[in-house]
Design a protein around this motif. Structure first.
Motif, mmCIF file in Angstrom:
data_model
loop_
_atom_site.group_PDB
_atom_site.id
_atom_site.type_symbol
_atom_site.label_atom_id
_atom_site.label_comp_id
_atom_site.label_asym_id
_atom_site.label_seq_id
_atom_site.Cartn_x
_atom_site.Cartn_y
_atom_site.Cartn_z
ATOM 1 N N PRO A 74 0.800 -1.233 0.000
ATOM 2 C CA PRO A 74 0.000 0.000 0.000
ATOM 3 C C PRO A 74 0.831 1.280 0.000
ATOM 4 O O PRO A 74 0.370 2.298 -0.485
ATOM 5 C CB PRO A 74 -0.826 -0.110 1.285
ATOM 6 N N LYS A 75 2.053 1.200 0.526
ATOM 7 C CA LYS A 75 2.857 2.424 0.614
ATOM 8 C C LYS A 75 3.820 2.556 -0.548
ATOM 9 O O LYS A 75 4.804 3.281 -0.473
ATOM 10 C CB LYS A 75 3.635 2.447 1.938
ATOM 11 N N MET A 76 3.568 1.791 -1.622
ATOM 12 C CA MET A 76 4.440 1.888 -2.786
ATOM 13 C C MET A 76 3.590 2.224 -4.010
ATOM 14 O O MET A 76 2.461 1.779 -4.122
ATOM 15 C CB MET A 76 5.135 0.548 -3.042
ATOM 16 N N GLU A 134 -5.276 4.491 -5.142
ATOM 17 C CA GLU A 134 -5.770 5.449 -6.137
ATOM 18 C C GLU A 134 -6.063 4.781 -7.485
ATOM 19 O O GLU A 134 -6.270 5.460 -8.478
ATOM 20 C CB GLU A 134 -4.734 6.557 -6.348
ATOM 21 N N PRO A 192 6.723 0.571 6.762
ATOM 22 C CA PRO A 192 5.901 1.670 6.235
ATOM 23 C C PRO A 192 4.408 1.509 6.560
ATOM 24 O O PRO A 192 3.724 2.502 6.793
ATOM 25 C CB PRO A 192 6.110 1.589 4.720
ATOM 26 N N VAL A 193 3.951 0.261 6.589
ATOM 27 C CA VAL A 193 2.528 0.034 6.856
ATOM 28 C C VAL A 193 2.190 0.348 8.313
ATOM 29 O O VAL A 193 1.166 0.945 8.619
ATOM 30 C CB VAL A 193 2.140 -1.430 6.506
ATOM 31 N N TYR A 209 -0.596 5.339 -6.127
ATOM 32 C CA TYR A 209 -0.598 4.325 -5.085
ATOM 33 C C TYR A 209 -1.777 3.373 -5.325
ATOM 34 O O TYR A 209 -2.774 3.773 -5.937
ATOM 35 C CB TYR A 209 -0.712 4.985 -3.712
ATOM 36 N N TYR A 217 0.741 -9.041 2.709
ATOM 37 C CA TYR A 217 1.871 -8.281 2.175
ATOM 38 C C TYR A 217 3.159 -9.066 2.357
ATOM 39 O O TYR A 217 4.009 -9.123 1.471
ATOM 40 C CB TYR A 217 2.009 -6.920 2.870
ATOM 41 N N ASP A 246 11.082 -2.814 4.303
ATOM 42 C CA ASP A 246 10.457 -2.186 3.130
ATOM 43 C C ASP A 246 8.937 -2.298 3.103
ATOM 44 O O ASP A 246 8.263 -1.463 2.509
ATOM 45 C CB ASP A 246 11.013 -2.806 1.837
ATOM 46 N N ARG A 280 -0.866 13.322 -3.435
ATOM 47 C CA ARG A 280 -1.280 12.027 -3.987
ATOM 48 C C ARG A 280 -2.554 12.146 -4.810
ATOM 49 O O ARG A 280 -2.762 11.385 -5.729
ATOM 50 C CB ARG A 280 -1.535 11.050 -2.853
#
Lengths: 355, 260
Positions: free
Chosen positions: A91-93, A136, B179-180, A133, B158, B175, B259
């Protein structure tokens, strides 16, 4: 030309605690083929996939990929990639970061990564979405990112775990075509897991029907549809009338049976049946002849239910004192509720199965 | 209309109640009188006075050292623990999971006394080291709880996807997972920092000579009377906190807007 076996499962079993979910399966999957593992939920099809990818260990048996014993090789080292049911996009990439992740882990140099990412993005038609992302992107786009993220690794085998389940019907059809196109183009072996029989029938080269942790039947889609080997397969694939019957006489390649209250038919039979043996007959609804006029050797009944579904109409014919027969016809408007009709089974299309 | 008016009035009252003491404190930091009762004239003298008060400055520096070190260490330990407790299955996992909550619900005074007796038993000299150790100890459970709430069942997917793509366990954590769970880690760290910053009870038991923290210093003033330079210091602290939080919020909202 002899087909090369790319993935080989040899007497594989898997238990979770005391529950055996996979029971001694052996399966050869050929290079470049599209094989579908089809079965109801909880039948163990996803477990088979996870044992090929290495995310689950086998309890007993061996897994070979490209002639190498991979049974105890870690998932990270297998040349196999999975497209997960829930996609599991990071999700963060961004799209680009997601797709390049695997190559980065392999320490491929940056210029090469960029080149391959561009190629794959073109292949799955995601140009212009590189820096978005996952949240989106639309469902179909996310699906394509997941596909791209796997195929960029040039896997020998691509595993797809109910990958199209979450999509709506229209998108699902588009993705089916797209997947099939990609598979032919890349020549990668696809192993697809699904519980949706229409997907299995339309996409696969071969289908393995899984039930209760074992393979019920492994064959081409049309053979599975036309010649189901077990009652489970007959019932699970497509619609079927399953009728109780009894053997009256046994001849060469032919048996005489009685069904639906002493209605007698001759049918072809490959397997050997004995006189007086109870058996089940499978007849597909589209192979049932139906008419308002009396048919020779037909069975009288009345229309009990009509379901219109665009390209075809499904009728339910009530045979007095017996079961309802499902009939599928192409023209509508011909019958109304309670109409008196005659149905007849073509002996070529009756599949006898042991009880 | 009337309904809406009542609603707004209610909100106003809540905020009034919450922030009035702080506003009073800020106003009195500019009060020329040394008593926190009457406002006489506007002055900056307490701010100047503040920098002359070595004890106060020292205790403030101590507080910052304690808060920063204990936050960093407890955040690292807490994050790794939460991930481990989430990922691995081992005997007594359920018991350990519930034991985490005990330091959170236990009265601070009990924790303070028990820490003191353990340090005495181990013959540790009381000082900065023991304060930091104690703050780390009581912060870890808060970090674990905060990080754990950010670990969902999605995280497993994930992880498997990353493993499937050939990522090592370290890479998966760095990685993909980190971040999550970052929001959980950050809120855990903020929690640990603020808990450490205003802790009186546990610090009181575990402090030694020369390791006075700001809350302890202010607390000790109660006997002699609180001087307005404390007001000045807290005003400065408030301003710093306010600026930090606002800039974090601005940066984050910019990121989100970018974003979209």
């Amino acid at each position: 030309m002899e087909k090369k076996v790319l993935v080989k499962l040899e007497n594989v079993s898997k238990s979770f605690g005391s529950v055996e979910v996979i029971k001694n399966i052996s399966l050869d999957i050929y290079e470049g083929e599209f094989l579908t593992l089809l079965g109801p939920s909880g039948c163990g099809k996803t477990t088979i996939l996870r044992m090929i990818s290495g995310l689950d260990d086998v309890t007993t048996g061996k897994v070979y990929i490209d002639d190498k014993d991979m049974t105890n090789v870690d998932a990270t080292k297998r040349e196999v990639n999975t497209i997960f049911q829930n996609l599991a996009l990071f999700p963060k990439m961004t799209t680009k970061e997601n797709i390049s992740f695997g190559l980065k882990m392999k320490k491929v140099d940056k210029a090469e990564i960029d080149k391959r990412v561009d190629e794959v993005i073109k292949l799955v038609k995601l140009q212009g979405f590189e820096d978005r992302y996952p949240s989106e992107l639309s469902g179909g786009q996310q699906q394509r990112v997941a596909i791209a993220r796997s195929i960029i690794m040039n896997p020998k085998v691509l595993l797809l775990d109910e990958s199209l389940c979450s999509l709506d019907l229209k998108l699902k059809k588009d993705m089916q075509i797209e997947l099939k196109r990609l598979q032919k183009k890349l020549g990668i072996t696809f192993i697809y897991v699904t519980h949706a029989q229409d997907e299995a029938l339309s996409m696969s080269d071969r289908i393995a029907i899984i039930n209760n942790g074992a393979i019920e039947q492994l064959d081409t889609p049309s053979n599975i549809y036309k010649y189901p080997k077990t009652l489970f397969v007959a019932d699970f694939i497509g619609e079927a009338n399953i009728i109780n019957a009894k053997v009256l006489e046994v001849g060469d390649n032919e048996i005489k049976v009685s069904m639906l209250q002493d209605h007698v038919v001759d049918i072809k039979a490959d397997s050997i049946f004995e006189k007086n043996q109870e058996l089940k007959l499978v007849i597909r609804p589209e192979n049932v002849r139906i008419s308002k006029n009396e048919l020779a050797n037909g069975i009288k009944g009345s229309i009990n239910d009509i379901t219109y579904s665009g390209d075809s109409t499904k009728l339910l014919v009530n045979i007095p004192g017996s079961i309802d027969i499902k009939v599928c016809i192409n023209d509508d408007n011909k019958y109304v509720y309670n109409d008196e009709v005659y149905v007849k089974f073509d002996s070529n299309y009756i599949i006898p199965l042991r009880k | 209309m009337k309904h809406k008016l009542l609603k707004n009035l209610f909100i106003l009252l809540v905020f009034f109640f919450l922030y009035l003491p702080i506003i009073v404190l800020i106003i009195y930091s500019f009060n020329s009188s040394s008593m926190n009762i009457l406002f006489e004239n506007f002055t900056f003298k307490w701010y100047i006075e503040l920098f002359k008060n070595n004890d106060l400055i020292m205790s403030f520096v101590n507080t910052l050292i304690v808060a920063l070190t204990s936050t960093i260490i407890s955040t690292i330990i807490g994050t790794i623990s939460a991930y481990g407790l989430y990922k691995f299955d081992f005997p007594l996992k359920k018991l350990i999971n519930s034991l985490i909550y005990i330091p959170i619900v236990i009265p601070e005074i009990v924790l303070g006394i028990s820490l003191l007796s353990i340090y005495t038993l181990m013959k540790l000299e009381l000082g900065m080291f023991t304060i930091i150790l104690s703050h780390i100890a009581f912060s870890i459970p808060f970090v674990i709880v905060s990080v754990r709430s950010a670990l969902s069942s999605e995280t497993v997917y994930y992880e498997e996807a990353a493993k499937d793509l050939g990522a090592s366990n370290f890479k998966i954590f760095k990685d993909i997972i980190l971040p999550v769970i970052m929001p959980g880690v950050v809120s855990g760290a903020i929690l640990a920092f603020t808990l450490s910053l205003d802790d009186v009870v546990i610090s009181y038991f575990t402090a030694g000579p020369g390791s006075n923290t700001l809350p302890l210093y202010i607390y000790s003033m109660i006997k002699t009377g609180i001087t307005p330079d404390v007001n000045a210091l807290t005003t400065i602290m408030l301003t710093i906190t306010f600026i930090t939080l606002t800039s974090i919020a601005v940066i984050q909202s910019r990121k989100i807007r970018k974003r979209i």
